[in-house]
Design an enzyme around this catalytic site. Structure first.
Site, PDB file in Angstrom:
ATOM      1  N   LYS A  43      59.051  34.682  84.748  1.00 35.35           N
ATOM      2  CA  LYS A  43      58.011  35.180  83.825  1.00 35.35           C
ATOM      3  C   LYS A  43      56.839  34.192  83.742  1.00 35.35           C
ATOM      4  O   LYS A  43      55.689  34.608  83.583  1.00 35.35           O
ATOM      5  CB  LYS A  43      58.592  35.427  82.429  1.00 35.35           C
ATOM      6  CG  LYS A  43      59.538  36.611  82.343  1.00 35.35           C
ATOM      7  CD  LYS A  43      58.852  37.932  82.669  1.00 35.35           C
ATOM      8  CE  LYS A  43      59.724  39.118  82.302  1.00 35.35           C
ATOM      9  NZ  LYS A  43      59.235  40.385  82.876  1.00 35.35           N
ATOM     10  N   TYR A  86      68.109  32.948  79.097  1.00 41.31           N
ATOM     11  CA  TYR A  86      67.016  33.612  79.814  1.00 41.31           C
ATOM     12  C   TYR A  86      66.822  32.997  81.211  1.00 41.31           C
ATOM     13  O   TYR A  86      66.416  33.676  82.149  1.00 41.31           O
ATOM     14  CB  TYR A  86      65.730  33.560  78.989  1.00 41.31           C
ATOM     15  CG  TYR A  86      64.777  34.685  79.303  1.00 41.31           C
ATOM     16  CD1 TYR A  86      65.168  36.016  79.185  1.00 41.31           C
ATOM     17  CD2 TYR A  86      63.477  34.429  79.727  1.00 41.31           C
ATOM     18  CE1 TYR A  86      64.290  37.050  79.471  1.00 41.31           C
ATOM     19  CE2 TYR A  86      62.590  35.458  80.004  1.00 41.31           C
ATOM     20  CZ  TYR A  86      62.999  36.759  79.875  1.00 41.31           C
ATOM     21  OH  TYR A  86      62.134  37.784  80.172  1.00 41.31           O
TER      22      TYR A  86
END
Ligand code: NAP
Length: 255
Positions: free
Chosen positions: A162, A155
């Site tokens: 995020k 990720y």
């Protein structure tokens, strides 16, 4: 529940998009919607979906382009005269920065990921503010993932973006609460979408989540759509600045 209300949806790419699942839930409850698409490439596919929604608008918008953002807001003002809901379902990081070891993240990749995936929430909310004021308030819903809180293999820079997005949710909520504008995020469990396929090992991630989540399965698109409806609607009028997990409970598990 949402008759007479209006919404602006960023991030529909196709019928598997989380934004589309949320839009369908909003439309089902009577909200009038405007959809944006990024570039001519997506005009046809997003247009075909928008056509299935009564009275929907279709507008071009790359969220890194301030002039396009202004044009979207002008058009929504002209056609709707108000705005109640903004759905931010947009994220991007260059493939090589997702695939490389995190320590090799490039300066440009870092900037791009943060610009498109986090800063865009701030600029879109600011642009929509005069229209929210015409409605006496508004609700903004963003999409995030667990990789903002914990290191998730593959990720990488998106997790950092995020984390920034989630902090933007809190700061925007604190800033705009007095104007009755609420900002929340849904932290969705993995869903097989176009953006998700850019994450190395995504299929393994899906299996892992389904095995470990208390509900022993992955979240359905429709469930994320319904959570979006809740956060957009007056049913959640006392909630702002929150990150709400819709992940079949995966995040609560320790050992
Ligand atoms: P998706 O269908 O691929 O949606 C991502 C959208 O972002 C696309 O419409 C994409 O358009 C748009 N976008 C990228 N760069 C943009 C730009 N500069 N301007 C305007 N739009 C841009 O994938 P999704 O999974 O539904 O993603 C929606 C949101 O959910 C994202 O924030 C994602 O991080 C989040 N999320 C996804 C999952 C998951 O497992 N799928 C889990 C948690 C959170 P293009 O196709 O043109 O790039």
């Amino acid at each position: 529940m949402l008759e007479g209300k209006t919404g602006l949806v960023f991030g529909v790419a196709n019928k598997r998009s989380i934004a589309w699942a949320i839009a369908q839930a909003l439309a089902r409850e009577g909200m009038r919607l405007a959809f944006t698409y990024q570039g001519e490439r997506l005009k046809e596919s997003v247009g075909a979906l928008a056509e299935t929604v009564d009275g929907a608008l279709l507008l071009p918008c790359d969220v890194t382009n301030d002039a396009e953002i202004d044009a979207v807001v002008r058009e929504v003002d002209e056609k709707f005269g108000r705005l109640d809901t903004l759905i931010h379902s947009v994220a991007f990081a260059p493939r090589e920065d997702l695939e490389n070891e995190f320590v090799k993240t490039s300066r440009d990749g870092f900037k791009t990921a943060h610009d498109i995936s986090a800063y865009s929430l701030v600029v879109l909310t600011r642009a929509a503010l005069p229209l929210f004021e015409k409605s006496g308030g508004g609700s903004v819903v963003a999409l995030t993932y667990y990789g903002a809180e914990k290191a998730v293999e593959g990720y990488n820079v998106m997790g950092v973006a995020k984390a920034s997005l989630e902090a933007c949710v809190r700061y925007l909520a604190a800033n705009l609460g007095p104007k009755n504008v609420r900002i929340n995020a849904i932290s969705a469990g993995p869903v097989n979408t176009l953006a998700a396929r850019g994450i190395k090992g995504f299929t393994g991630m899906l299996h892992h989540h389904a095995e470990r989540a208390p509900l022993r399965r992955n979240v359905e698109l429709e469930e994320v759509g319904n959570a979006g409806l809740f956060l957009a609607s007056p049913m959640s009028s006392g909630i702002t600045g929150e990150v709400m997990f819709v992940d079949c409970g995966y995040n609560i598990i320790g050992l």
